[in-house]
Design a protein around this motif. Sequence first.
Motif, PDB file in Angstrom:
ATOM      1  N   ARG A  19       0.811  -1.218   0.000  1.00  0.00           N
ATOM      2  CA  ARG A  19       0.000   0.000   0.000  1.00  0.00           C
ATOM      3  C   ARG A  19       0.846   1.271   0.000  1.00  0.00           C
ATOM      4  O   ARG A  19       0.352   2.340  -0.319  1.00  0.00           O
ATOM      5  CB  ARG A  19      -0.941   0.018   1.215  1.00  0.00           C
ATOM      6  CG  ARG A  19      -2.000  -1.060   1.170  1.00  0.00           C
ATOM      7  CD  ARG A  19      -3.103  -0.678   0.246  1.00  0.00           C
ATOM      8  NE  ARG A  19      -4.109  -1.739   0.218  1.00  0.00           N
ATOM      9  CZ  ARG A  19      -4.967  -1.872  -0.763  1.00  0.00           C
ATOM     10  NH1 ARG A  19      -4.965  -1.043  -1.764  1.00  0.00           N
ATOM     11  NH2 ARG A  19      -5.834  -2.842  -0.747  1.00  0.00           N
ATOM     12  N   ARG A  27       2.313  -1.283  -7.225  1.00  0.00           N
ATOM     13  CA  ARG A  27       1.454  -1.604  -8.382  1.00  0.00           C
ATOM     14  C   ARG A  27       0.588  -2.839  -8.141  1.00  0.00           C
ATOM     15  O   ARG A  27      -0.474  -2.989  -8.714  1.00  0.00           O
ATOM     16  CB  ARG A  27       2.296  -1.798  -9.627  1.00  0.00           C
ATOM     17  CG  ARG A  27       3.236  -2.988  -9.512  1.00  0.00           C
ATOM     18  CD  ARG A  27       4.112  -3.152 -10.709  1.00  0.00           C
ATOM     19  NE  ARG A  27       5.478  -3.234 -10.229  1.00  0.00           N
ATOM     20  CZ  ARG A  27       6.513  -3.219 -11.007  1.00  0.00           C
ATOM     21  NH1 ARG A  27       6.372  -3.104 -12.290  1.00  0.00           N
ATOM     22  NH2 ARG A  27       7.714  -3.316 -10.506  1.00  0.00           N
ATOM     23  N   SER A  29      -0.877  -3.598  -5.325  1.00  0.00           N
ATOM     24  CA  SER A  29      -1.913  -3.321  -4.325  1.00  0.00           C
ATOM     25  C   SER A  29      -3.281  -3.120  -4.963  1.00  0.00           C
ATOM     26  O   SER A  29      -4.297  -3.276  -4.307  1.00  0.00           O
ATOM     27  CB  SER A  29      -1.545  -2.099  -3.486  1.00  0.00           C
ATOM     28  OG  SER A  29      -1.594  -0.913  -4.271  1.00  0.00           O
ATOM     29  N   LYS A  30      -3.307  -2.778  -6.219  1.00  0.00           N
ATOM     30  CA  LYS A  30      -4.573  -2.486  -6.895  1.00  0.00           C
ATOM     31  C   LYS A  30      -5.166  -3.682  -7.646  1.00  0.00           C
ATOM     32  O   LYS A  30      -6.233  -3.580  -8.235  1.00  0.00           O
ATOM     33  CB  LYS A  30      -4.377  -1.311  -7.846  1.00  0.00           C
ATOM     34  CG  LYS A  30      -3.920  -0.044  -7.128  1.00  0.00           C
ATOM     35  CD  LYS A  30      -3.842   1.122  -8.057  1.00  0.00           C
ATOM     36  CE  LYS A  30      -3.257   2.364  -7.459  1.00  0.00           C
ATOM     37  NZ  LYS A  30      -3.513   2.707  -6.128  1.00  0.00           N
TER      38      LYS A  30
END
Length: 83
Positions: A19, A27, A29-30
């Motif tokens: 995060r 990258r 984390s999404k």
Amino acid sequence: MLKHWYVDRFLTLRETAFRDPKSYFHRYSKLSDDEAAATATSIWDRINLVNLHENILPTRQRADLILKKGASHMVEDVALRKL
């Protein structure tokens, strides 16, 4: 077993350390759960599994010290070769 542990750890890190916007791994984390699991599996298969088979296992018998880590990444066993 190791792959399953790695995927679980990757998913946990996605919700914590990944995060940080400054992190190289941000990258990830999404990603959705399915995308993250697929990404972790791919990383394991392409990098970690290859390293295990090509570098770690073949040299294990020459090691003076072997640390075994558990699911929490804490050292659970230490093997020291008598010299």
